[in-house]
Design a protein around this motif. Structure first.
Motif, PDB file in Angstrom:
ATOM      1  N   UNK A 248      25.168 -67.285 -35.207  1.00 17.56           N
ATOM      2  CA  UNK A 248      26.228 -68.290 -35.296  1.00 17.56           C
ATOM      3  C   UNK A 248      25.641 -69.699 -35.311  1.00 17.56           C
ATOM      4  N   UNK A 249      24.592 -69.912 -34.512  1.00 15.54           N
ATOM      5  CA  UNK A 249      23.943 -71.226 -34.500  1.00 15.54           C
ATOM      6  C   UNK A 249      23.402 -71.564 -35.881  1.00 15.54           C
ATOM      7  N   UNK A 250      22.783 -70.598 -36.531  1.00 19.98           N
ATOM      8  CA  UNK A 250      22.226 -70.837 -37.868  1.00 19.98           C
ATOM      9  C   UNK A 250      23.314 -71.005 -38.911  1.00 19.98           C
ATOM     10  N   UNK A 251      24.434 -70.308 -38.731  1.00 20.84           N
ATOM     11  CA  UNK A 251      25.560 -70.419 -39.658  1.00 20.84           C
ATOM     12  C   UNK A 251      26.167 -71.819 -39.610  1.00 20.84           C
ATOM     13  N   UNK A 252      26.481 -72.290 -38.413  1.00 17.68           N
ATOM     14  CA  UNK A 252      27.076 -73.616 -38.262  1.00 17.68           C
ATOM     15  C   UNK A 252      26.095 -74.699 -38.700  1.00 17.68           C
ATOM     16  N   UNK A 253      24.817 -74.515 -38.393  1.00 15.89           N
ATOM     17  CA  UNK A 253      23.804 -75.485 -38.807  1.00 15.89           C
ATOM     18  C   UNK A 253      23.727 -75.584 -40.323  1.00 15.89           C
ATOM     19  N   UNK A 254      23.767 -74.445 -41.011  1.00 14.61           N
ATOM     20  CA  UNK A 254      23.688 -74.455 -42.474  1.00 14.61           C
ATOM     21  C   UNK A 254      24.874 -75.196 -43.085  1.00 14.61           C
TER      22      UNK A 254
END
Length: 264
Positions: A248-254
């Motif tokens: 989720x962290x990588x999703x929101x960051x992207x």
């Protein structure tokens, strides 16, 4: 909701696609007279034509609010239609378009509020983050909030830089949840359920859990309440919690990074 001042001076809506249409529907349902709204849209839908708004008509000289709801790539062609307005508050719901772009278009004295709603606004369950430029007064923010409150919650940001994170989290977030419903449905069918039954279970589970989450109790406590030690939920969470936080962290960051790229 008191739309007296807004109704007297009028509202201009530039663009009436999915988000603009959701906004307009919420305004009308909340009591704003359709005749107080002037909509500029090159390809109006049958629904829009039947709302009673002033469609592609001459603009009021000084509307209370001018809401910009066109896609960023259409901005260059659409904004010139608004340049004759005076004493209006510009409110933009265009993703990735910074306040500076509207100051360049409308002049350094323009009062501008940038907003990021999300698609549940279509059913009055959205959440919108707003931030004003240096010219926007507290009264301006209050007026923008009153209009946006018709389609859900409104929160105020401390700095425009936070808008990219908002875009990545709540602006794009409904798509993440929809995909989770898809994944839960496929997981259910893999365990022997028919697709329609699995989809019905997944939809109701996400909707019900979301309603519980809105009661105000901490999500972590809600999770604990439903998790019996060494039970079935714990077995599932042992898999999910090992991967979901980082994913989720990588999703929101992207998504946030892409918002920054669009604003550059």
């Amino acid at each position: 909701m008191d739309f007296t001042e807004i109704g007297e001076r009028g509202v201009v809506l530039l663009g009436c696609g999915k988000m603009g249409g959701a906004m307009l529907s919420g305004w009308i349902e909340s009591g704003l007279p359709p005749a107080a709204v002037t909509v500029l849209d090159p390809e109006p839908s049958d629904w829009l034509a039947g709302t009673g708004v002033r469609l592609n008509a001459d603009l009021p000289a000084r509307p209370a609010i001018t809401l910009i709801a066109v896609k960023p790539q259409m901005m260059g062609d659409a904004l010139p239609a608004l340049r004759g307005l005076t004493d209006t508050l510009y409110v933009s719901v265009a993703a990735g378009t910074p306040i500076a772009a509207f100051e360049a278009a409308f002049g350094p004295d323009a009062r501008i509020v940038r907003a990021m709603p999300n698609t549940p606004a279509a059913i009055g369950r959205g959440i919108t983050a707003i931030i004003g430029n240096a010219n926007a007064t507290v009264a301006d923010l209050d007026m923008a909030e009153a209009l946006l409150d018709a389609v859900g919650e409104v929160v105020r940001l401390d700095a425009e830089e936070q808008m990219d994170a908002v875009t990545g989290l709540s602006g794009s977030g409904p798509a993440y949840v929809f995909h989770m419903i898809e994944a839960m449905t496929e997981a259910g069918t893999a365990q022997g359920l028919g697709r329609e039954l699995a989809l019905r279970l997944a939809r109701a589970t996400v909707a019900g859990a979301g309603a519980l989450a809105m009661t105000g109790e901490e999500p972590s406590q809600l999770r604990i309440d439903v998790t019996s030690p060494n039970g079935t939920t714990q077995a599932g969470l042992d898999v999910l919690m090992a991967e979901l936080p980082d994913l989720m962290a990588r999703t929101v960051e992207a998504a946030a990074d892409r918002s920054r790229e669009l604003a550059a």
